[in-house]
Write a protein that holds these residues in place. Structure first.
Motif, PDB file in Angstrom:
ATOM      1  N   ASN A  49       9.464   1.802   5.793  1.00  0.00           N
ATOM      2  CA  ASN A  49      10.150   2.921   6.456  1.00  0.00           C
ATOM      3  C   ASN A  49       9.869   4.258   5.776  1.00  0.00           C
ATOM      4  N   TYR A  50       8.647   4.412   5.307  1.00  0.00           N
ATOM      5  CA  TYR A  50       8.220   5.650   4.646  1.00  0.00           C
ATOM      6  C   TYR A  50       9.026   5.950   3.388  1.00  0.00           C
ATOM      7  N   LEU A  51       9.415   4.896   2.690  1.00  0.00           N
ATOM      8  CA  LEU A  51      10.039   5.039   1.379  1.00  0.00           C
ATOM      9  C   LEU A  51       9.159   5.963   0.548  1.00  0.00           C
ATOM     10  N   ALA A  52       9.769   6.913  -0.160  1.00  0.00           N
ATOM     11  CA  ALA A  52       8.969   7.913  -0.858  1.00  0.00           C
ATOM     12  C   ALA A  52       9.501   8.206  -2.254  1.00  0.00           C
ATOM     13  N   PRO A  64       0.835  -1.200   0.000  1.00  0.00           N
ATOM     14  CA  PRO A  64       0.000   0.000   0.000  1.00  0.00           C
ATOM     15  C   PRO A  64       0.870   1.250   0.000  1.00  0.00           C
ATOM     16  N   ALA A  65       0.373   2.268  -0.697  1.00  0.00           N
ATOM     17  CA  ALA A  65       1.073   3.550  -0.758  1.00  0.00           C
ATOM     18  C   ALA A  65       0.076   4.687  -0.593  1.00  0.00           C
ATOM     19  N   CYS A  66       0.515   5.734   0.061  1.00  0.00           N
ATOM     20  CA  CYS A  66      -0.290   6.952   0.199  1.00  0.00           C
ATOM     21  C   CYS A  66       0.101   7.900  -0.936  1.00  0.00           C
ATOM     22  N   PHE A  67      -0.876   8.317  -1.710  1.00  0.00           N
ATOM     23  CA  PHE A  67      -0.680   9.287  -2.781  1.00  0.00           C
ATOM     24  C   PHE A  67      -1.211  10.617  -2.267  1.00  0.00           C
ATOM     25  N   ILE A  68      -0.353  11.622  -2.245  1.00  0.00           N
ATOM     26  CA  ILE A  68      -0.699  12.908  -1.637  1.00  0.00           C
ATOM     27  C   ILE A  68      -0.542  14.017  -2.673  1.00  0.00           C
ATOM     28  N   LYS A  69      -1.632  14.733  -2.925  1.00  0.00           N
ATOM     29  CA  LYS A  69      -1.599  15.861  -3.857  1.00  0.00           C
ATOM     30  C   LYS A  69      -0.893  17.032  -3.198  1.00  0.00           C
ATOM     31  N   GLU A  70       0.090  17.568  -3.900  1.00  0.00           N
ATOM     32  CA  GLU A  70       0.812  18.737  -3.410  1.00  0.00           C
ATOM     33  C   GLU A  70       0.804  19.800  -4.512  1.00  0.00           C
ATOM     34  N   ILE A 105       4.126   7.705  -0.654  1.00  0.00           N
ATOM     35  CA  ILE A 105       4.831   7.197   0.528  1.00  0.00           C
ATOM     36  C   ILE A 105       4.387   5.770   0.794  1.00  0.00           C
ATOM     37  N   PHE A 106       5.362   4.881   1.005  1.00  0.00           N
ATOM     38  CA  PHE A 106       5.110   3.490   1.369  1.00  0.00           C
ATOM     39  C   PHE A 106       5.326   3.341   2.877  1.00  0.00           C
TER      40      PHE A 106
END
Length: 104
Positions: free
Chosen positions: A24-27, A6-12, A19-20
């Protein structure tokens, strides 16, 4: 063999961050959503391939419904109201053959 995390996709402002949390929050990031997905696949494949080469253990992926994006955003101090969690899948061996193991 297919790997899925799972990964978080964040609009910036300038695109999307990915972020995975299990790794370890691989990004990684991308300028568009399509680019972010492509970069996420490459990032995941590279990480898992490196772990295999180095003999490092990789954590088991969390279930998609166990990832709380709000907590992750707060922990990383990211202010965004546009985000989602999605599984990123890749066949690491096939990806490595095409992208990491080409002779120069």
């Amino acid at each position: 063999m297919l790997s899925a995390y799972p990964a978080c996709f964040i609009k910036e402002d300038n695109g999307y961050s990915v972020i995975f949390p299990d790794l370890n929050y691989l990004a990684t990031c991308g300028e568009t959503l399509d680019d972010a997905f492509a970069m996420a696949i490459d990032c995941l494949a590279g990480y898992l391939y490196s772990c295999k080469i180095d003999g490092d253990k990789t954590p088991a992926p969390s279930a998609l419904n166990k990832i709380n994006a709000v907590d992750i955003l707060q922990e990383l101090e990211i202010a965004s109201s546009e985000y989602f969690v999605n599984m990123v899948t890749v066949d690491v061996e096939e990806y490595a053959k095409k992208h990491f193991e080409n002779p120069v």
